[in-house]
Design a protein around this motif. Structure first.
Motif, mmCIF file in Angstrom:
data_model
loop_
_atom_site.group_PDB
_atom_site.id
_atom_site.type_symbol
_atom_site.label_atom_id
_atom_site.label_comp_id
_atom_site.label_asym_id
_atom_site.label_seq_id
_atom_site.Cartn_x
_atom_site.Cartn_y
_atom_site.Cartn_z
ATOM 1 N N ASP A 195 0.864 -1.179 0.000
ATOM 2 C CA ASP A 195 0.000 0.000 0.000
ATOM 3 C C ASP A 195 0.900 1.228 0.000
ATOM 4 N N GLU A 234 -14.062 3.129 -6.793
ATOM 5 C CA GLU A 234 -13.690 3.467 -5.421
ATOM 6 C C GLU A 234 -12.310 4.155 -5.398
ATOM 7 N N ASP A 240 -7.971 3.245 0.237
ATOM 8 C CA ASP A 240 -7.666 1.883 0.675
ATOM 9 C C ASP A 240 -8.572 0.842 0.025
ATOM 10 N N THR A 241 -9.832 1.191 -0.184
ATOM 11 C CA THR A 241 -10.755 0.241 -0.813
ATOM 12 C C THR A 241 -10.317 -0.085 -2.230
ATOM 13 N N LYS A 242 -9.958 0.939 -2.988
ATOM 14 C CA LYS A 242 -9.504 0.720 -4.370
ATOM 15 C C LYS A 242 -8.212 -0.103 -4.395
ATOM 16 N N ALA A 274 -7.222 -2.339 -2.213
ATOM 17 C CA ALA A 274 -7.575 -3.733 -1.920
ATOM 18 C C ALA A 274 -8.214 -4.406 -3.134
ATOM 19 N N ARG A 307 -6.088 0.598 9.219
ATOM 20 C CA ARG A 307 -7.286 0.754 8.407
ATOM 21 C C ARG A 307 -7.122 0.079 7.044
ATOM 22 N N ALA A 308 -5.953 0.246 6.438
ATOM 23 C CA ALA A 308 -5.707 -0.401 5.147
ATOM 24 C C ALA A 308 -5.743 -1.919 5.295
ATOM 25 N N GLU A 345 -9.358 -3.090 5.458
ATOM 26 C CA GLU A 345 -9.991 -3.093 4.133
ATOM 27 C C GLU A 345 -9.609 -4.355 3.360
ATOM 28 N N MET A 346 -8.333 -4.698 3.374
ATOM 29 C CA MET A 346 -7.883 -5.871 2.629
ATOM 30 C C MET A 346 -8.318 -7.169 3.300
ATOM 31 N N ALA A 364 -11.007 -7.686 4.835
ATOM 32 C CA ALA A 364 -12.420 -7.913 4.515
ATOM 33 C C ALA A 364 -12.592 -8.579 3.151
#
Length: 481
Positions: A275, A365, A368-370, A372, A394-395, A398-399, A401
């Protein structure tokens, strides 16, 4: 006349480094260098000649290299080698020359025979440059290797009998301002070590931020309370991030190695991704320096980078301080956060140059979502495992999940505290000098000054990891490197 006699082996640096040590540390430079050689090392011989030529130019002295057919020998005939070396030394001494014989390079029998010839024929001095970690540092030049790993043995230490040569002291030139690379900052550490400065302070202007101790390992003690200007230098948080990007350690690094090992055993191709924060903390460089990630000289995995990481890095590096003359050379320059991002951009450059593939999920997105989704899409497309390294909770969430179908997030945990001591390699300290100077903008190192910013510094300077070194009295070293 001063004469230097040695043999050419398969490693040119082992031939050249003892000579350079004598020239730099003891100010002893020969007028002539005699090189014994054989047909198996003709390429190495030419490289040694070029290195001696650079030494001659850098130190502004004339050095004649003698390596004609009369200096050649047959490796299968040790007697011929002994006689040729002995006759050469005898002749030089008979003509009244000062003779130093170095026995560092070549095979063991060559060193033994050359030592015998030097003693029996009355050479003034015999030297041997010992390299502590041979496997790690063989093939590198003198000032690319930590001085704590090198020691020049002289005749008294080798034979019990003192040599006749009187050596001088290291000489300083007038202080210069030089632009040097991150890797060449090892020469700065080596110079401090040779001058007996094994402990020194790191500061920004008048504020000390850390103290350093050089031994077999490097130690840096970070100040407990740091109050740097936030606008110009980024405050204490930038000190922390710059040190982590340099020689900072991760408490679960062994866990990362175990994860890589387990994924390799799965039989699927393995890619490593990052990331944005992992790039800012120079994690790819740390991976590349880890010997356990290589087999037969090749990395055991490939690299991939997220399109969103590339976008985020590009966005951050463009932040600038205002145009204001009161800011001095910081006026209209990148902000501290942008300078940290520039470290990440260099990591991205390096990944691309190594053939890293680009992952883009083409989703709307962001953040972090993008990131992941990019890596998950790539893992599914390649039917591969993609281990994504992050330092951010947080990153990681996201991953995590989206874990599955080959996406494997891994959160590195740094080990850092203000007031604490970090122990590491000299290379780690070298990199820390670079990251501190680059991110904070400037750094006092003992009596020297490093600048990570200057008017005219361009993207190529960042890519090549250049800093400006002011007040250095040994600029000749960089003319050899």
């Amino acid at each position: 006349m001063r004469a230097y006699v040695t043999v050419v082996g398969t490693t040119p640096e082992a031939v050249f480094n003892p000579l350079w040590y004598l020239a730099e540390v003891y100010s002893w430079i020969p007028e002539r260098v005699y090189l014994l050689w054989n047909d198996d090392v003709t390429e190495q011989l030419e490289l040694v000649k070029r290195l001696i030529g650079k030494l001659s130019e850098a130190y502004r002295v004339s050095i004649e290299v003698i390596a004609d057919e009369g200096m050649s020998f047959t490796e299968e005939d040790p007697v011929q080698f002994r006689e040729r070396a002995g006759e050469l030394i005898r002749k030089l001494k008979a003509e009244g020359h000062e003779v130093v014989v170095d026995i560092t390079p070549g095979r063991k029998f060559m060193s033994a025979l050359l030592l015998g010839a030097a003693i029996s024929m009355g050479a003034d001095e015999v030297t041997y440059l010992h390299l502590g970690n041979f496997r790690r540092y063989a093939g590198r030049l003198l000032f690319e290797v930590p001085m704590a790993e090198q020691r020049l043995f002289r005749r008294e230490e080798l034979t019990g009998r003192k040599g006749a040569l009187k050596l001088g002291r290291r000489k300083k030139d007038s202080p210069k301002s030089l632009v040097v690379s991150r890797e060449n900052l090892m020469a700065l550490l080596n110079s401090l070590y040779l001058d007996g400065q094994r402990r020194f302070r790191l500061a920004v202007r008048s504020e000390e931020i850390a103290s350093v101790k050089l031994g077999e390992r490097a130690r840096i003690r970070v100040g407990e309370y740091i109050t740097l200007d936030r606008e110009l230098h980024g405050g204490h948080s930038m000190v922390k991030e710059a040190i982590i990007a340099g020689m900072g350690s991760f408490r679960n690094w062994d866990g990362l190695k175990e994860e890589v090992k387990a994924l390799l055993h799965s039989g699927r191709p393995l890619y490593i991704g990052f990331d944005t924060n992992a790039l800012l903390f120079r994690v790819p460089s740390k991976l590349l320096a880890e010997n356990d990630f290589y087999r037969n000289g090749n990395l055991v995995f490939d690299f991939v980078y997220s399109d969103e990481v590339q976008v985020e890095i590009g966005r951050q590096v463009n932040e600038k301080l205002p145009f204001d003359r009161e800011l001095g050379f910081y006026s209209n320059q990148p902000t501290p956060r942008a300078r940290l991002a520039s470290l990440g951009r260099v990591e991205l450059y390096r990944l691309r140059e190594m053939g890293a593939e680009r992952a883009d999920s083409r989703r709307g997105e962001r953040g972090d979502t993008k990131i992941a989704l990019d890596y998950k899409s790539f893992a599914e497309e390649k039917d591969a495992n993609v281990l994504v390294i992050t330092l951010d909770d947080r990153a990681y969430a996201e991953m995590d999940a989206l874990r599955g179908s080959g996406l494997v997030p891994f959160r590195l945990e740094w080990d850092f505290s203000f007031g604490g001591t970090i122990e590491g390699t000299w290379e780690g300290l070298r990199d820390t000098l670079y990251t501190l100077a680059s991110v904070l903008g400037e750094l006092n190192v003992h009596t020297y000054k490093l600048y990570g910013l200057w008017h005219g510094k361009n993207s190529e300077d960042w890519k090549r990891e250049m800093v400006k070194l002011n007040g250095f009295e040994y600029g000749r070293i960089f003319r050899v490197l």
